[in-house]
Design a protein around this motif. Sequence first.
Motif, PDB file in Angstrom:
ATOM      1  N   ASP A  10      45.308  44.962  47.340  1.00  0.00           N
ATOM      2  CA  ASP A  10      46.694  45.081  46.889  1.00  0.00           C
ATOM      3  C   ASP A  10      47.456  43.865  47.379  1.00  0.00           C
ATOM      4  N   ASP A  11      48.340  43.328  46.540  1.00  0.00           N
ATOM      5  CA  ASP A  11      49.068  42.123  46.953  1.00  0.00           C
ATOM      6  C   ASP A  11      50.233  42.438  47.878  1.00  0.00           C
ATOM      7  N   GLN A  12      50.556  43.710  48.059  1.00  0.00           N
ATOM      8  CA  GLN A  12      51.627  44.100  48.985  1.00  0.00           C
ATOM      9  C   GLN A  12      51.011  44.495  50.330  1.00  0.00           C
ATOM     10  N   PRO A  13      51.278  43.718  51.385  1.00  0.00           N
ATOM     11  CA  PRO A  13      50.672  44.010  52.691  1.00  0.00           C
ATOM     12  C   PRO A  13      50.920  45.434  53.163  1.00  0.00           C
ATOM     13  N   GLY A  34      42.948  39.609  42.912  1.00  0.00           N
ATOM     14  CA  GLY A  34      41.703  39.956  42.255  1.00  0.00           C
ATOM     15  C   GLY A  34      40.540  39.043  42.579  1.00  0.00           C
ATOM     16  N   GLN A  35      40.819  37.743  42.722  1.00  0.00           N
ATOM     17  CA  GLN A  35      39.733  36.817  43.036  1.00  0.00           C
ATOM     18  C   GLN A  35      39.169  37.096  44.418  1.00  0.00           C
ATOM     19  N   GLU A  36      40.051  37.367  45.372  1.00  0.00           N
ATOM     20  CA  GLU A  36      39.586  37.738  46.714  1.00  0.00           C
ATOM     21  C   GLU A  36      38.770  39.028  46.649  1.00  0.00           C
ATOM     22  N   ALA A  37      39.176  39.934  45.775  1.00  0.00           N
ATOM     23  CA  ALA A  37      38.460  41.200  45.635  1.00  0.00           C
ATOM     24  C   ALA A  37      37.039  40.974  45.147  1.00  0.00           C
ATOM     25  N   VAL A  38      36.890  40.124  44.134  1.00  0.00           N
ATOM     26  CA  VAL A  38      35.559  39.831  43.598  1.00  0.00           C
ATOM     27  C   VAL A  38      34.689  39.182  44.677  1.00  0.00           C
ATOM     28  N   ASP A  39      35.247  38.190  45.375  1.00  0.00           N
ATOM     29  CA  ASP A  39      34.498  37.495  46.420  1.00  0.00           C
ATOM     30  C   ASP A  39      34.087  38.460  47.533  1.00  0.00           C
ATOM     31  N   ALA A  40      35.029  39.327  47.939  1.00  0.00           N
ATOM     32  CA  ALA A  40      34.737  40.272  49.021  1.00  0.00           C
ATOM     33  C   ALA A  40      33.704  41.303  48.587  1.00  0.00           C
ATOM     34  N   ALA A  41      33.816  41.767  47.348  1.00  0.00           N
ATOM     35  CA  ALA A  41      32.845  42.750  46.847  1.00  0.00           C
ATOM     36  C   ALA A  41      31.443  42.160  46.819  1.00  0.00           C
ATOM     37  N   GLU A  42      31.331  40.913  46.387  1.00  0.00           N
ATOM     38  CA  GLU A  42      30.014  40.262  46.342  1.00  0.00           C
ATOM     39  C   GLU A  42      29.429  40.074  47.733  1.00  0.00           C
ATOM     40  N   HIS A  47      29.480  44.342  49.345  1.00  0.00           N
ATOM     41  CA  HIS A  47      28.861  45.436  48.585  1.00  0.00           C
ATOM     42  C   HIS A  47      29.429  46.801  48.980  1.00  0.00           C
ATOM     43  N   PRO A  48      30.748  46.984  48.881  1.00  0.00           N
ATOM     44  CA  PRO A  48      31.341  48.277  49.261  1.00  0.00           C
ATOM     45  C   PRO A  48      30.954  49.364  48.274  1.00  0.00           C
ATOM     46  N   ASP A  49      31.018  50.604  48.738  1.00  0.00           N
ATOM     47  CA  ASP A  49      30.763  51.732  47.840  1.00  0.00           C
ATOM     48  C   ASP A  49      31.914  51.897  46.848  1.00  0.00           C
ATOM     49  N   VAL A  50      33.136  51.694  47.345  1.00  0.00           N
ATOM     50  CA  VAL A  50      34.335  51.893  46.527  1.00  0.00           C
ATOM     51  C   VAL A  50      35.309  50.745  46.746  1.00  0.00           C
ATOM     52  N   VAL A  51      35.897  50.274  45.656  1.00  0.00           N
ATOM     53  CA  VAL A  51      36.996  49.304  45.738  1.00  0.00           C
ATOM     54  C   VAL A  51      38.260  50.008  45.270  1.00  0.00           C
ATOM     55  N   VAL A  52      39.268  50.074  46.132  1.00  0.00           N
ATOM     56  CA  VAL A  52      40.571  50.615  45.747  1.00  0.00           C
ATOM     57  C   VAL A  52      41.394  49.425  45.265  1.00  0.00           C
ATOM     58  N   MET A  53      41.699  49.400  43.964  1.00  0.00           N
ATOM     59  CA  MET A  53      42.186  48.187  43.312  1.00  0.00           C
ATOM     60  C   MET A  53      43.572  48.355  42.690  1.00  0.00           C
ATOM     61  N   ASP A  54      44.500  47.485  43.097  1.00  0.00           N
ATOM     62  CA  ASP A  54      45.803  47.410  42.446  1.00  0.00           C
ATOM     63  C   ASP A  54      45.626  46.744  41.084  1.00  0.00           C
ATOM     64  N   LEU A  64      44.262  36.647  39.976  1.00  0.00           N
ATOM     65  CA  LEU A  64      43.455  37.431  39.049  1.00  0.00           C
ATOM     66  C   LEU A  64      43.896  38.876  39.168  1.00  0.00           C
ATOM     67  N   GLY A  65      44.260  39.494  38.052  1.00  0.00           N
ATOM     68  CA  GLY A  65      44.735  40.870  38.077  1.00  0.00           C
ATOM     69  C   GLY A  65      43.626  41.868  38.340  1.00  0.00           C
ATOM     70  N   GLY A  66      44.033  43.107  38.563  1.00  0.00           N
ATOM     71  CA  GLY A  66      43.069  44.140  38.901  1.00  0.00           C
ATOM     72  C   GLY A  66      42.102  44.476  37.790  1.00  0.00           C
ATOM     73  N   ILE A  67      42.548  44.397  36.543  1.00  0.00           N
ATOM     74  CA  ILE A  67      41.653  44.711  35.431  1.00  0.00           C
ATOM     75  C   ILE A  67      40.577  43.642  35.300  1.00  0.00           C
ATOM     76  N   GLY A  68      40.983  42.377  35.400  1.00  0.00           N
ATOM     77  CA  GLY A  68      40.000  41.291  35.339  1.00  0.00           C
ATOM     78  C   GLY A  68      39.006  41.374  36.482  1.00  0.00           C
ATOM     79  N   ALA A  69      39.511  41.683  37.679  1.00  0.00           N
ATOM     80  CA  ALA A  69      38.628  41.803  38.842  1.00  0.00           C
ATOM     81  C   ALA A  69      37.679  42.983  38.683  1.00  0.00           C
TER      82      ALA A  69
END
Length: 220
Positions: A8-11, A36-44, A47-54, A60-65
């Motif tokens: 989420d972009d809001q701390p 979103g880009q940080e999310a993709v990099d972190a997921a790779e 390898h989390p079980d779940v990503v809670v995504m804004d 990069l927005g949440g849908i693209g990520a």
Amino acid sequence: MTTVLVVDDQPLVRHAVADILSAHDDMEVVGLAENGQEAVDAAEALHPDVVVMDIRMPVLGGIGATERICAAPELRDTRVLILTTFEEDENLVAALRAGASGFVGKGAEPQEIVRAVRAIHAGDALLSPVATRALIDRFVSAPAPQRLPAPELDHLTEREREVLLMVAKGRSNQDIADELVISPHTAKTHVNRIMVKTHAHDRAQLVILAYESGLLVPGA
């Protein structure tokens, strides 16, 4: 143990969700990301079980990520839970197409967020009543589209088509088992085979397939 990446972009929101989940012994927040880009990099990397995504984020927005994460073969077991304000219902279909497994509102009670993470980690699609109404209303109110070709449906047996319709109507495995007088394990096996045959990431994408192929008509 369920490992979770919070994006989420809001701390304030990011850390609040992380704190809610970390308070439970069966969950571990393994990473935080603010776009979103940080999310993709972190997921790779994690390898989390779940990503809670804004949804709405810079870079990069949440849908693209979500689309990138769900398309990555090495992340086939990672599920995405969209964190949203339900006013953004135009994003529901796009998020499901991208591979999201469910939605939870930013105004949800802490235990709702915890239950949502547990549900999609268990393999269930999570469409809250509010999200489900918004999704169905979108199909009902939209001009009748041409049915999209869905050749993958040709590979389904008559029973699998029946189960697909029930999944698209929001039935759980237990509901399907009760209605068809089969075991919950058999119902789950049918659902898993349907997902393999249709190349669906999870149950939520089966909802989209059923509507867009014309297999299920809103109001029918």
